[in-house]
Design an enzyme around this catalytic site. Structure first.
Site, PDB file in Angstrom:
ATOM      1  N   LYS A 207     -10.357  13.819 -10.120  1.00 36.56           N
ATOM      2  CA  LYS A 207     -10.474  13.241  -8.905  1.00 36.56           C
ATOM      3  C   LYS A 207     -11.881  13.010  -8.322  1.00 36.56           C
ATOM      4  O   LYS A 207     -12.656  13.839  -8.582  1.00 36.56           O
ATOM      5  CB  LYS A 207      -9.776  13.598  -7.603  1.00 36.56           C
ATOM      6  CG  LYS A 207      -9.793  15.105  -7.377  1.00 36.56           C
ATOM      7  CD  LYS A 207      -9.146  15.921  -6.488  1.00 36.56           C
ATOM      8  CE  LYS A 207      -9.473  17.278  -6.155  1.00 36.56           C
ATOM      9  NZ  LYS A 207      -8.424  17.840  -4.859  1.00 36.56           N
TER      10      LYS A 207
ATOM     11  N   ARG B  69       1.868  18.344   7.716  1.00 36.42           N
ATOM     12  CA  ARG B  69       1.882  19.490   6.888  1.00 36.42           C
ATOM     13  C   ARG B  69       1.644  20.922   7.534  1.00 36.42           C
ATOM     14  O   ARG B  69       1.086  20.985   8.452  1.00 36.42           O
ATOM     15  CB  ARG B  69       0.676  19.401   5.709  1.00 36.42           C
ATOM     16  CG  ARG B  69       0.475  18.077   5.097  1.00 36.42           C
ATOM     17  CD  ARG B  69      -0.593  18.107   3.966  1.00 36.42           C
ATOM     18  NE  ARG B  69      -0.706  16.956   3.315  1.00 36.42           N
ATOM     19  CZ  ARG B  69      -1.751  16.232   2.960  1.00 36.42           C
ATOM     20  NH1 ARG B  69      -2.649  16.901   2.622  1.00 36.42           N
ATOM     21  NH2 ARG B  69      -1.921  15.099   2.227  1.00 36.42           N
TER      22      ARG B  69
ATOM     23  N   GLN C  71      -3.107   9.038   7.310  1.00 37.14           N
ATOM     24  CA  GLN C  71      -4.079   8.709   6.338  1.00 37.14           C
ATOM     25  C   GLN C  71      -4.192   7.239   6.469  1.00 37.14           C
ATOM     26  O   GLN C  71      -3.196   6.471   6.567  1.00 37.14           O
ATOM     27  CB  GLN C  71      -3.697   9.030   5.336  1.00 37.14           C
ATOM     28  CG  GLN C  71      -3.683  10.686   5.086  1.00 37.14           C
ATOM     29  CD  GLN C  71      -2.948  11.290   3.448  1.00 37.14           C
ATOM     30  OE1 GLN C  71      -1.969  10.742   3.504  1.00 37.14           O
ATOM     31  NE2 GLN C  71      -3.466  11.874   2.993  1.00 37.14           N
TER      32      GLN C  71
ATOM     33  N   HIS D 180      -4.365   7.443  -6.346  1.00 33.15           N
ATOM     34  CA  HIS D 180      -4.145   7.779  -4.853  1.00 33.15           C
ATOM     35  C   HIS D 180      -5.410   7.513  -4.507  1.00 33.15           C
ATOM     36  O   HIS D 180      -6.527   7.966  -5.062  1.00 33.15           O
ATOM     37  CB  HIS D 180      -4.002   9.089  -4.821  1.00 33.15           C
ATOM     38  CG  HIS D 180      -2.706   9.571  -5.902  1.00 33.15           C
ATOM     39  ND1 HIS D 180      -1.512  10.195  -4.886  1.00 33.15           N
ATOM     40  CD2 HIS D 180      -2.428   9.486  -6.924  1.00 33.15           C
ATOM     41  CE1 HIS D 180      -0.420  10.386  -5.899  1.00 33.15           C
ATOM     42  NE2 HIS D 180      -0.969   9.992  -7.021  1.00 33.15           N
TER      43      HIS D 180
ATOM     44  N   ASP E 249      -4.194   5.560   3.712  1.00 39.84           N
ATOM     45  CA  ASP E 249      -3.521   5.696   2.225  1.00 39.84           C
ATOM     46  C   ASP E 249      -3.242   4.616   1.579  1.00 39.84           C
ATOM     47  O   ASP E 249      -2.760   3.707   2.272  1.00 39.84           O
ATOM     48  CB  ASP E 249      -2.270   6.890   2.255  1.00 39.84           C
ATOM     49  CG  ASP E 249      -1.959   7.570   1.256  1.00 39.84           C
ATOM     50  OD1 ASP E 249      -2.986   7.770   0.431  1.00 39.84           O
ATOM     51  OD2 ASP E 249      -0.921   8.036   0.861  1.00 39.84           O
TER      52      ASP E 249
ATOM     53  N   HIS F 271      -1.975   3.446  -2.821  1.00 41.75           N
ATOM     54  CA  HIS F 271      -1.793   3.809  -4.090  1.00 41.75           C
ATOM     55  C   HIS F 271      -1.805   2.656  -4.820  1.00 41.75           C
ATOM     56  O   HIS F 271      -1.211   1.511  -4.612  1.00 41.75           O
ATOM     57  CB  HIS F 271      -0.305   4.460  -4.335  1.00 41.75           C
ATOM     58  CG  HIS F 271      -0.174   5.731  -3.800  1.00 41.75           C
ATOM     59  ND1 HIS F 271       0.318   5.841  -2.428  1.00 41.75           N
ATOM     60  CD2 HIS F 271      -0.677   6.898  -4.068  1.00 41.75           C
ATOM     61  CE1 HIS F 271       0.123   7.292  -1.878  1.00 41.75           C
ATOM     62  NE2 HIS F 271      -0.450   7.775  -2.994  1.00 41.75           N
TER      63      HIS F 271
ATOM     64  N   CYS G  20       3.099   9.325  -1.329  1.00 43.51           N
ATOM     65  CA  CYS G  20       3.183   8.540  -2.639  1.00 43.51           C
ATOM     66  C   CYS G  20       4.487   8.550  -3.313  1.00 43.51           C
ATOM     67  O   CYS G  20       4.933   7.454  -3.745  1.00 43.51           O
ATOM     68  CB  CYS G  20       2.247   9.614  -3.609  1.00 43.51           C
ATOM     69  SG  CYS G  20       1.801  11.149  -3.011  1.00 43.51           S
TER      70      CYS G  20
END
Length: 638
Positions: free
Chosen positions: A466, A364, A382, A512, A384, A386, A335
């Site tokens: 979320k 991570r 991911q 997200h 991912d 945004h 992000c």
RNA sequence: GCCCAAGUAGCUCAGGGGUAGAGCAACUGAUUCGUAAUCAGUAGGUCGUAGGUUCAAAUCCUAUCUUGGGCACCA
């Protein structure tokens, strides 16, 4: 007179007060024998509860879900009794019924061994054979605290002490064993039957807090009948067979080794599957108006400090000290980098919504105990994205995302997706008005997308509520895959803005979102979901051409070339082996299609198509077979 | 990170103070055969790693790493 209405609509009249057991006996000795408890006006009660006024009554047996839960709860109590008999120095704490069984947490200095489990289980069966009556007693709270303190059960005393002092509490007594419990319970230990089995010992923190001492948790499974128990154990065996770690090894998809804990070595077949999945989701995103980007792996700590990650997420980040004395972090999320792209150049309201996607590779530092195959790793990618948008656009974007997500899951055969809605946590950023709006928009959008959500109170991110989409693995574990989070905080912290129609600067909202979650986890789920027998379009190896004799070699090469030309992933098996062996090996390797060619096929320019799991083969002209297979191998999105 | 268990041949596993075993796979040879195991032979291991006890350790002890099952964690 007491009138008792039964579920079939009939009403029984009694001269005075009766117990549930009396009524059950009255209806029939078979039912009395099977009776575990009763439901009075919809409320679960002990079988021996006295009924002194008109009510509706249902006799609960092991066939009812409530009855089964009761059985499991009692199994926990019987286990606690057995443990206290065998190891009197052990303190009992809590022992609830859970899905498929029960557990009980014990406090003792030496852990239980697998040997102890056998002894405990044997003692449990003795207790069942003893047929001890289980009876409810109502105690004054303070006396109960004193009592449990006096017998050295300090955990029990602590639990009871946390109940308001003016309330009476119920205890249940069976044999020498007495335990705090809300109830209800079975009338006697014999009703538990013998369809139970202790499964494993594990550590568990007192009151679920890792700062507390660790207790010994014993897990067991319990069922109403031996048959159900057997079926459950068989199901576990089957589930083990489709474990993604086992199949990953068998099918040569990936491995993990000591020198790179939590990171996947993708072998060629596994990577083929990965690339197929990536290419599929890329197509879906492109068609849904996303722009793909790519951002750096190593980013200076100053950006993570600005975003808040350094403070909130620092413990999970890998960092690197460079020779020029800077500190870089390997990105744990995409992000902040995406905001950097958004900030580059002036954005207008006309640019919104801006959907920025990245197959972002993240690292991570997960706690060692959390690692699990390729489902929970330290290095993952991911799908991912945004979505930068205005507050007005949140609902429409959420609906569109949910539609996309449902459609993607459907392409893999996942129809029943669990959706959790996590609302505002105690510690949060943003005003209550903003939260009201964000939660309202998210809930409304979820409804509009036809999702049924369960509330996960207080579990939202600090910056917004979320939605979490979870899929269930082969042995019933839930894994979060998709997510959608509404974020008002990061745009503020990283100073993202756009020019509104009135030429003022405004903050965008960030959504997200991910559908697969991580490729690693999603592939793990796919492996277990399909037990390695992937649909044609996902299978790493789609077709094997297998010859019967070497006379067919030349023709087989032609067939393979035709498959290659059609874009199919094909192999050629020209070994001098019997066709039985070839069919067996490629079937075990879970190849969806085997094309068998012998002398006859060569002469007729046909192939014998044998599908995985099918008993019969179909002889088709070569061109026709290739065309059919190519069509079957096309990804859903193409 | 915490509790428990396990690491022996490529894979699945046996052995539990006295020279390391099986099946499958691999390799070599023979077999050319119509839809889930052709036959014969050969080779293969610092018993996770490091210390210790012992005349002798895969086996007992200690530490450590990894994996598995839970717990905690999962912005």
């Amino acid at each position: 007179m007491v009138a008792i209405s039964l579920p079939d609509g009939s009403v029984r009249q009694y001269d005075g007060a009766v117990t549930g057991a009396d009524v059950a006996k009255d209806i029939g000795p078979g039912l009395f024998k099977a009776a575990l408890a009763i439901k009075v006006d919809g409320e679960m009660k002990d079988l021996y509860t006295v009924l002194d006024r008109d009510c509706t009554l249902a006799i609960v047996t092991g066939k009812d879900p409530e009855g089964l839960e009761l059985l499991r709860h009692d199994a926990a109590h019987v286990m606690a009794e057995a443990v206290k008999e065998l190891y009197p120095e052990t303190q009992v704490t809590i022992g609830p019924a859970i899905e498929n069984g029960f557990y009980y947490d014990f406090a003792r200095s030496t852990p239980f061994t697998p040997d102890d489990l056998e002894k405990i289980e044997a003692r449990m069966r003795e207790i069942v054979a003893r047929d001890e009556p289980i009876r409810r007693e109502v105690w004054n709270r303070d006396e109960a605290v004193k009592f449990f303190d006096s017998i050295g059960e300090k955990y029990k005393a602590e639990i009871i002490a946390s109940i308001p002092s003016n309330e009476d509490i119920s205890l249940y007594r069976q044999g020498e064993f007495i335990d705090l419990c809300r109830g209800p319970h079975l009338p006697s230990t014999a009703r538990l039957g013998n369809a139970f089995k202790l499964m494993k010992v594990a550590g568990a923190y007192w009151r679920g807090d890792s700062r507390n001492e660790m207790l010994q948790r014993v897990y067991g499974t319990a069922w109403a009948t031996e048959k159900q128990l057997k079926e459950y154990l068989h199901m576990l065996e089957e589930a083990e067979k489709r474990d993604h770690r086992r199949i990953g090894k068998e099918m040569d998809l990936f491995h993990i080794q000591e020198e790179a804990v939590g990171s996947v070595f993708w072998h060629h077949k596994g990577w083929t599957l990965y690339r197929t999945l990536e290419s599929y989701i890329r197509t879906r995103l492109e068609k849904s108006g996303y722009q793909e980007v790519r951002t750096p792996q190593l980013v200076d700590r100053s950006l993570w400090e600005a975003s808040g990650h350094w403070e909130k997420f620092g413990e999970n980040m890998f960092t690197i000290d460079t020779p020029d004395e800077r500190v870089l972090a390997v990105k744990p999320m995409n992000c902040p980098c995406h905001v950097q792209i958004f900030r580059h150049g002036l954005k207008s309201y006309r640019d919104l919504p801006l959907r920025m996607a990245e197959f972002g590779s993240c690292h991570r530092y997960e706690p060692s105990g959390a690692l699990h195959g390729i489902m929970r790793v330290r290095a993952f990618t991911q799908d991912d994205a945004h979505i930068f948008c205005t507050e007005d656009q949140i609902t429409a974007e959420t609906v569109a995302f949910c539609e996309l997500l449902k459609s993607v899951y459907k392409d893999f055969g996942f129809e029943d997706v669990r959706v959790k809605f996590s609302d505002r946590p105690a510690v949060r950023a943003g005003s209550d008005e903003v939260w009201d709006q964000a939660e309202g928009a998210l809930l409304e959008a979820a409804k509009a997308a036809g999702l049924e959500t369960t509330l996960n109170p207080g579990e939202g991110a600090f910056y917004g509520p979320k939605l979490e989409f979870t899929l269930r693995d082969a042995i019933g574990r839930d894994w979060q895959c998709g997510t959608l989070q509404v974020d008002f905080v990061l745009p503020e912290r990283l100073d993202a803005s756009y020019i509104a129609p009135d030429s003022s600067r405004k903050r965008p909202v960030m959504l997200h979102r991910a559908i697969l979650g991580s490729f690693e986890r999603f592939i793990g789920i796919l492996i277990e979901h399909f037990a390695g027998r992937f649909p044609m379009w996902l299978a790493p190896l789609q077709v094997v051409v297998a010859t019967i004799t070497n006379d067919a070699d030349d023709y087989a090469r032609e067939v393979k070339a035709a498959l290659d030309a059609a874009g199919l992933r094909a192999d050629l098996d020209l070994r001098n082996e019997k066709i039985n062996l070839k069919v067996r090996e490629h079937s075990l390797a879970k190849v969806p299609v085997i094309l068998v060619v012998g002398k006859r096929e060569g002469e007729e320019r046909t192939v014998a198509v044998r599908r995985l799991g099918g008993q019969q083969q179909e002889v088709l002209a070569l061109e026709q077979a290739v065309a059919t297979l190519a069509q079957e191998a096309a990804p859903p999105a193409a």
